[in-house]
Design a protein around this motif. Structure first.
Motif, mmCIF file in Angstrom:
data_model
loop_
_atom_site.group_PDB
_atom_site.id
_atom_site.type_symbol
_atom_site.label_atom_id
_atom_site.label_comp_id
_atom_site.label_asym_id
_atom_site.label_seq_id
_atom_site.Cartn_x
_atom_site.Cartn_y
_atom_site.Cartn_z
ATOM 1 N N LEU A 172 -28.932 42.091 55.655
ATOM 2 C CA LEU A 172 -29.207 41.934 57.088
ATOM 3 C C LEU A 172 -28.622 43.088 57.875
ATOM 4 C CD1 LEU A 172 -29.400 38.952 55.923
ATOM 5 C CD2 LEU A 172 -28.840 38.231 58.239
ATOM 6 N N GLN A 173 -29.307 43.452 58.963
ATOM 7 C CA GLN A 173 -28.805 44.483 59.871
ATOM 8 C C GLN A 173 -28.847 43.924 61.281
ATOM 9 O OE1 GLN A 173 -31.125 48.129 59.564
ATOM 10 N NE2 GLN A 173 -31.822 47.534 57.531
ATOM 11 N N LEU A 174 -27.860 44.262 62.086
ATOM 12 C CA LEU A 174 -27.861 43.828 63.470
ATOM 13 C C LEU A 174 -28.993 44.521 64.224
ATOM 14 C CD1 LEU A 174 -26.384 42.207 65.687
ATOM 15 C CD2 LEU A 174 -25.143 44.314 66.213
ATOM 16 N N LEU A 175 -29.797 43.739 64.925
ATOM 17 C CA LEU A 175 -30.904 44.282 65.722
ATOM 18 C C LEU A 175 -30.476 44.437 67.179
ATOM 19 C CD1 LEU A 175 -33.932 45.072 65.730
ATOM 20 C CD2 LEU A 175 -34.455 42.679 66.219
ATOM 21 N N LEU A 176 -29.914 43.373 67.740
ATOM 22 C CA LEU A 176 -29.387 43.424 69.098
ATOM 23 C C LEU A 176 -28.452 42.241 69.303
ATOM 24 C CD1 LEU A 176 -31.237 41.027 70.449
ATOM 25 C CD2 LEU A 176 -32.840 42.860 70.909
ATOM 26 N N LYS A 177 -27.698 42.299 70.403
ATOM 27 C CA LYS A 177 -26.727 41.242 70.661
ATOM 28 C C LYS A 177 -26.508 41.076 72.151
ATOM 29 C CE LYS A 177 -22.884 44.497 70.091
ATOM 30 N NZ LYS A 177 -21.713 44.875 69.250
ATOM 31 N N TYR A 178 -26.159 39.864 72.541
ATOM 32 C CA TYR A 178 -25.745 39.569 73.906
ATOM 33 C C TYR A 178 -24.293 39.111 73.865
ATOM 34 C CZ TYR A 178 -24.872 37.195 78.232
ATOM 35 O OH TYR A 178 -24.290 36.802 79.412
ATOM 36 N N LEU A 179 -23.455 39.822 74.607
ATOM 37 C CA LEU A 179 -22.052 39.442 74.691
ATOM 38 C C LEU A 179 -21.713 38.986 76.101
ATOM 39 C CD1 LEU A 179 -20.464 42.378 72.641
ATOM 40 C CD2 LEU A 179 -21.317 40.178 71.820
ATOM 41 N N SER A 180 -22.154 39.770 77.087
ATOM 42 C CA SER A 180 -21.912 39.441 78.493
ATOM 43 C C SER A 180 -22.742 40.420 79.323
ATOM 44 C CB SER A 180 -20.440 39.564 78.857
ATOM 45 O OG SER A 180 -20.015 40.900 78.730
ATOM 46 N N GLY A 181 -22.723 40.232 80.651
ATOM 47 C CA GLY A 181 -23.409 41.170 81.520
ATOM 48 C C GLY A 181 -24.897 40.883 81.626
ATOM 49 N N SER A 182 -25.710 41.946 81.612
ATOM 50 C CA SER A 182 -27.154 41.786 81.756
ATOM 51 C C SER A 182 -27.704 40.835 80.709
ATOM 52 C CB SER A 182 -27.846 43.140 81.624
ATOM 53 O OG SER A 182 -29.260 42.969 81.598
ATOM 54 N N THR A 183 -28.540 39.922 81.156
ATOM 55 C CA THR A 183 -29.082 38.914 80.225
ATOM 56 C C THR A 183 -30.211 39.465 79.360
ATOM 57 O OG1 THR A 183 -30.581 38.116 81.935
ATOM 58 C CG2 THR A 183 -28.447 36.986 81.712
ATOM 59 N N LEU A 184 -30.723 40.632 79.698
ATOM 60 C CA LEU A 184 -31.780 41.259 78.907
ATOM 61 C C LEU A 184 -31.157 42.367 78.067
ATOM 62 C CD1 LEU A 184 -34.848 41.397 78.335
ATOM 63 C CD2 LEU A 184 -34.968 43.171 80.104
ATOM 64 N N VAL A 185 -31.281 42.246 76.753
ATOM 65 C CA VAL A 185 -30.734 43.260 75.859
ATOM 66 C C VAL A 185 -31.864 43.841 75.027
ATOM 67 C CG1 VAL A 185 -28.406 42.341 75.785
ATOM 68 C CG2 VAL A 185 -30.103 41.451 74.207
ATOM 69 N N LYS A 186 -31.707 45.121 74.682
ATOM 70 C CA LYS A 186 -32.798 45.821 73.994
ATOM 71 C C LYS A 186 -32.293 46.533 72.745
ATOM 72 C CE LYS A 186 -35.325 46.604 78.299
ATOM 73 N NZ LYS A 186 -36.124 47.557 79.102
ATOM 74 N N SER A 187 -33.204 46.669 71.761
ATOM 75 C CA SER A 187 -32.885 47.431 70.559
ATOM 76 C C SER A 187 -33.536 48.807 70.653
ATOM 77 C CB SER A 187 -33.402 46.694 69.317
ATOM 78 O OG SER A 187 -34.819 46.782 69.251
ATOM 79 N N ILE A 188 -33.166 49.678 69.722
ATOM 80 C CA ILE A 188 -33.697 51.036 69.771
ATOM 81 C C ILE A 188 -35.139 51.105 69.293
ATOM 82 C CG2 ILE A 188 -31.435 52.110 69.489
ATOM 83 C CD1 ILE A 188 -32.128 52.508 66.530
ATOM 84 N N ASN A 189 -35.632 50.068 68.629
ATOM 85 C CA ASN A 189 -37.012 50.123 68.113
ATOM 86 C C ASN A 189 -37.959 49.225 68.903
ATOM 87 O OD1 ASN A 189 -35.905 47.738 67.219
ATOM 88 N ND2 ASN A 189 -36.719 47.887 65.151
ATOM 89 N N GLY A 190 -37.650 48.962 70.174
ATOM 90 C CA GLY A 190 -38.605 48.324 71.061
ATOM 91 C C GLY A 190 -38.511 46.816 71.196
ATOM 92 N N PHE A 191 -37.614 46.175 70.444
ATOM 93 C CA PHE A 191 -37.421 44.735 70.627
ATOM 94 C C PHE A 191 -36.502 44.468 71.822
ATOM 95 C CE2 PHE A 191 -39.409 42.522 67.123
ATOM 96 C CZ PHE A 191 -39.574 43.493 66.150
ATOM 97 N N GLU A 192 -36.662 43.316 72.423
ATOM 98 C CA GLU A 192 -35.754 42.888 73.468
ATOM 99 C C GLU A 192 -35.586 41.379 73.405
ATOM 100 O OE1 GLU A 192 -37.781 44.295 77.009
ATOM 101 O OE2 GLU A 192 -38.625 42.317 77.358
ATOM 102 N N ALA A 193 -34.462 40.899 73.905
ATOM 103 C CA ALA A 193 -34.203 39.460 73.945
ATOM 104 C C ALA A 193 -33.532 39.139 75.262
ATOM 105 C CB ALA A 193 -33.321 39.036 72.773
ATOM 106 N N GLU A 194 -33.818 37.969 75.778
ATOM 107 C CA GLU A 194 -33.238 37.561 77.049
ATOM 108 C C GLU A 194 -32.422 36.289 76.867
ATOM 109 O OE1 GLU A 194 -35.916 37.458 80.333
ATOM 110 O OE2 GLU A 194 -34.226 37.582 81.730
ATOM 111 N N PHE A 195 -31.201 36.343 77.309
ATOM 112 C CA PHE A 195 -30.319 35.184 77.276
ATOM 113 C C PHE A 195 -30.654 34.292 78.455
ATOM 114 C CE2 PHE A 195 -26.893 32.427 76.905
ATOM 115 C CZ PHE A 195 -26.020 32.476 77.987
ATOM 116 N N ASN A 196 -31.010 33.052 78.169
ATOM 117 C CA ASN A 196 -31.330 32.091 79.213
ATOM 118 C C ASN A 196 -30.385 30.906 79.055
ATOM 119 O OD1 ASN A 196 -32.460 29.935 80.748
ATOM 120 N ND2 ASN A 196 -34.422 31.014 80.767
ATOM 121 N N LYS A 197 -29.358 30.881 79.909
ATOM 122 C CA LYS A 197 -28.321 29.867 79.750
ATOM 123 C C LYS A 197 -28.846 28.471 80.056
ATOM 124 C CE LYS A 197 -23.507 28.947 80.950
ATOM 125 N NZ LYS A 197 -22.327 29.414 81.724
ATOM 126 N N SER A 198 -29.687 28.346 81.054
ATOM 127 C CA SER A 198 -30.176 27.023 81.448
ATOM 128 C C SER A 198 -31.068 26.405 80.374
ATOM 129 C CB SER A 198 -30.935 27.106 82.768
ATOM 130 O OG SER A 198 -32.078 27.936 82.617
#
Lengths: 113, 113
Positions: free
Chosen positions: A44-70
């Motif tokens: 396995l390789q890390l693609l992206l991560k959310y730790l804090s701050g902006s809820t939208l995080v992006k990888s270098i190869n075009g993927f993105e993920a959004e943290f939705n707390k609700s």
């Protein structure tokens, strides 16, 4: 305790089509969220991560993920997939400053030409 | 800098035989982990270590033992292999408690007949 649910075990899409891989988590405390990718016959390789701050995080190869707390979600998206994105994708969660992370069951993304 | 390496890459055992899987990392990481990966179940933590000389049980520790005699090595032992232990085994490491990213080895495919 934390848990992770990946709702789709397999997602087939055509090349250049958009894709969304779904991930929901449960936790009673604040968490870190991760997407890991496993290419065929590799670890396995890390693609992206959310730790804090902006809820939208992006990888270098075009993927993105959004943290939705609700909605307790961390869905992974890409607007246009390539054959090389064929892999298994794992969502994972951990408590902040934790020794362990919890992995979901994985989503196998297959790209059709 | 090889990262995380695992030995062997493949192994076939008969029921009741014993073996040891070796994980080595050259990143001076404190934390090391052993996971097993089975279809549809994601990665499940077997044992982990937060430093040289320490080990702890994970989610599925039964039938396995581990040792961390040197900081760079984490050994996973099967004393009496069973067919239920047929799986792909991954080792991972991370720097310390304050870091979040785990680095994975390439895996060991074990078959128990």
């Amino acid at each position: 305790a934390q848990s992770v649910t990946q709702l789709d075990s397999q997602v087939p899409v055509f090349e250049e089509a958009p894709v969304e891989l779904r991930c929901n988590y449960s936790s009673s405390v604040s968490v870190y969220l991760f997407w890991y990718v496993q290419y065929p016959n590799q670890g396995l390789q890390l693609l992206l991560k959310y730790l804090s701050g902006s809820t939208l995080v992006k990888s270098i190869n075009g993927f993105e993920a959004e943290f939705n707390k609700s909605q307790t979600s961390f869905h992974l998206r890409k607007p246009s997939v390539h054959i090389s994105d064929t892999a298994e994708y794992f969502c994972a969660v951990s408590k902040m400053v934790a020794s362990k992370i919890i992995f979901g069951s994985g989503t196998r993304l297959s790209i059709r030409p | 800098n090889a990262g995380v390496t695992q030995t062997p890459k493949f192994r076939v055992l008969k029921t009741g035989q014993s073996m040891t899987l070796l994980c080595a990392q050259d990143m001076n990481h404190e934390y090391m982990y052993w996971y097993r990966q089975d279809p549809g179940m994601g990665l499940r933590l077997i044992h982990y270590s937060v430093g040289e000389g320490t080990t702890a049980k994970g989610e599925v520790p039964d039938g396995y033992n581990v040792s961390r005699l040197k900081k760079q090595n984490f050994l996973l032992g099967l004393e009496s292999a069973a067919p239920s232990q047929t799986s792909v085994y991954f080792c991972a490491s991370k720097k310390d408690a304050s870091t979040d990213t785990q680095y994975f080895g390439p895996g060991t495919r074990l078959t128990v007949l």
